[in-house]
Enzyme design. Structure first.
Site, PDB file in Angstrom:
ATOM      1  N   SER A 206      -0.076 -14.070   5.609  1.00  0.00           N
ATOM      2  CA  SER A 206      -0.281 -12.674   5.902  1.00  0.00           C
ATOM      3  C   SER A 206      -0.035 -11.935   4.659  1.00  0.00           C
ATOM      4  O   SER A 206      -0.023 -12.469   3.550  1.00  0.00           O
ATOM      5  CB  SER A 206       0.681 -11.957   6.933  1.00  0.00           C
ATOM      6  OG  SER A 206       0.137 -10.781   7.400  1.00  0.00           O
ATOM      7  N   ASN A 207       0.205 -10.743   4.556  1.00  0.00           N
ATOM      8  CA  ASN A 207       0.470  -9.769   3.532  1.00  0.00           C
ATOM      9  C   ASN A 207       1.417  -8.682   3.799  1.00  0.00           C
ATOM     10  O   ASN A 207       1.884  -8.306   4.808  1.00  0.00           O
ATOM     11  CB  ASN A 207      -0.873  -9.202   2.957  1.00  0.00           C
ATOM     12  CG  ASN A 207      -1.531  -8.772   3.896  1.00  0.00           C
ATOM     13  OD1 ASN A 207      -1.132  -7.218   4.053  1.00  0.00           O
ATOM     14  ND2 ASN A 207      -2.702  -8.994   4.312  1.00  0.00           N
ATOM     15  N   ARG A 208       1.946  -8.026   2.726  1.00  0.00           N
ATOM     16  CA  ARG A 208       2.938  -6.746   3.129  1.00  0.00           C
ATOM     17  C   ARG A 208       2.495  -5.317   3.542  1.00  0.00           C
ATOM     18  O   ARG A 208       3.063  -4.473   3.596  1.00  0.00           O
ATOM     19  CB  ARG A 208       3.568  -6.586   1.797  1.00  0.00           C
ATOM     20  CG  ARG A 208       4.774  -7.682   1.398  1.00  0.00           C
ATOM     21  CD  ARG A 208       5.273  -7.209   0.219  1.00  0.00           C
ATOM     22  NE  ARG A 208       5.895  -8.680  -0.290  1.00  0.00           N
ATOM     23  CZ  ARG A 208       6.842  -9.240  -0.086  1.00  0.00           C
ATOM     24  NH1 ARG A 208       7.611  -8.651   0.818  1.00  0.00           N
ATOM     25  NH2 ARG A 208       7.390 -10.176  -0.694  1.00  0.00           N
TER      26      ARG A 208
END
Ligand code: C5P
Length: 400
Positions: A206-208
């Site tokens: 995933s990502n931030r």
């Protein structure tokens, strides 16, 4: 014609304040029709409410005269807004679960109009996990809420969150919901947050992305009257007032939910979609051990922005993409408009603290101009962008 509110009065001691609400709505030029639940009639009489609205009050789903006369379907449709005040825990639960065993709940199930609820209940009932679940469900369906407020309860000595909002507050929220913003009748899609792409049942890529900018844009479009669908990856944010949220996890689910929102006047793709996903999702947890460190092969995800931009006849009238860049922001963003086929790009430099932060500094890039906006709160960026969208859509409507 004056705006019409259908006021559903639920059974709580705050029902007496609904009589005051009727008066305040009428003073504001709104016409009011009243439905009362059985429990409400224990607190105030249909006669009192009827005297204030100047017509009969509707109470019974199975009353032959009432049903022939108007009926729950007509009650549900012949208004511009439904206000539920007081909205009891029971009414909220019924609406969240689609029950329809009395006139008030049947009207709520049958309506296609916006609904504003003013909850009232004991603070323990409000805090109860069941009520909070129902509250979240109703918000995700796009119902609006005003209150409950904090304060003294009817029971002596009890304080907490559970008081009904005051009649003036409910009137103001109702008038805001009734107002014809410049985007009234326009359908908008916003994608927001990260996507998560499963490696196995417990691990993912995933990502931030926090979703803050996308949620603020959904809220700003709804404030201008648009009917907003927010397709969101996992975030910790509350659903904005009046917005319908669809929660998804992967890029493919985001694409599917976005296509299901068509037809659209505007699509604003703010989500940080994972570019790649694991080629295979392991059906069981990958074990540590003999096989050594696993290699995770990746494949490209569908590009939602590009897909919606290239839909041909079904394409939204205006498609807006975001670009997070760390260098040559404007050049890269212009190249992105060409490559993806969208109309505008909102570009930001993410080499600083923008991701997850409260502020943003962006360039608005269209085919024929570039505007540099000063650094401001994400909510302010959202309102400015929503105003630009409204300007563009109303200009397009005039050109037609
Ligand atoms: O190509 P890039 O990821 O930089 O493009 C960013 C823009 O494209 C954003 O508006 C993002 O929401 C959108 N996007 C998308 N689907 C993808 C990748 C990006 O909608 N798979």
């Amino acid at each position: 014609m004056s705006k019409r509110v259908l006021l559903i009065i639920g059974g709580g001691i705050a029902a007496y304040k609904s009589l005051e609400l009727i008066r305040r709505l009428k003073d504001a030029g709104v016409s009011v029709r009243v439905v009362m639940t059985d429990a409400a009639q224990r607190f105030v009489t249909p006669l009192a409410a009827g005297a204030l609205v100047g017509e009969r009050v509707f109470t019974d789903l199975f009353d032959q005269t009432q049903e022939f006369d108007v009926g729950h379907i007509r009650l549900a449709r012949e208004c511009d807004l439904i206000v539920v005040a007081p909205a009891t825990a029971d009414l909220m639960a019924k609406a969240a679960h689609g029950l329809a065993n009395d006139l008030a709940s049947a009207v709520l199930l049958a309506t296609d109009k916006p609904v504003l609820m003013a909850p009232v209940m004991n603070p323990h009932m409000w805090a109860n996990a069941a009520t909070q679940r129902n509250f979240a469900t109703l918000q995700a369906q796009g119902l609006r809420f005003i209150g409950p407020n904090e304060g003294e309860m009817a029971e002596r000595g009890e304080r907490g969150v559970g008081r009904m909002a005051e009649p003036e507050e409910i009137r103001d929220a109702a008038l805001a919901a009734l107002s014809d913003g410049p985007l009234k009748g326009k359908r908008a899609l916003v994608t927001a947050g990260p996507t998560i792409e499963a490696i196995d049942p417990v691990r993912f890529i995933s990502n931030r992305s926090s979703g803050k900018q996308g949620y603020a844009i959904a809220a700003a479009l709804a404030e201008l009257g648009a009917e907003v669908t927010l397709v969101s990856g996992p975030t910790n944010l509350p659903v904005p007032f009046g917005v319908k949220r669809i929660a998804i996890e992967s890029a493919r689910e985001m694409l599917e939910a976005s296509e299901a929102a068509l037809p659209l006047d505007v699509a604003v793709m703010v989500a940080a979609v994972a570019d790649w996903r694991p080629t295979k999702e392991a059906p069981t947890k990958i074990k540590k051990g003999a096989a050594g460190v696993p290699a995770i092969a990746l494949q490209e995800n569908p590009d939602i922005l590009a897909t919606l931009s290239k839909l041909g006849k079904k394409r939204p009238k205006l498609v807006v993409g975001f670009a997070a860049e760390t260098n040559d922001v404007e050049d890269n963003a212009r190249a992105k408009i060409a490559k993806k086929g969208c109309d505008w790009i909102v570009a930001n430099d993410v080499s600083g603290d923008v991701m997850g932060g409260a502020e943003n500094q962006v360039l608005l890039i269209t085919k024929d101009k570039t505007e540099a906006w000063p650094r401001m709160a994400k909510e302010a960026v959202a309102r400015k962008l929503a105003a630009e969208i409204a300007k563009s859509l109303t200009a397009k409507a005039r050109r037609k």
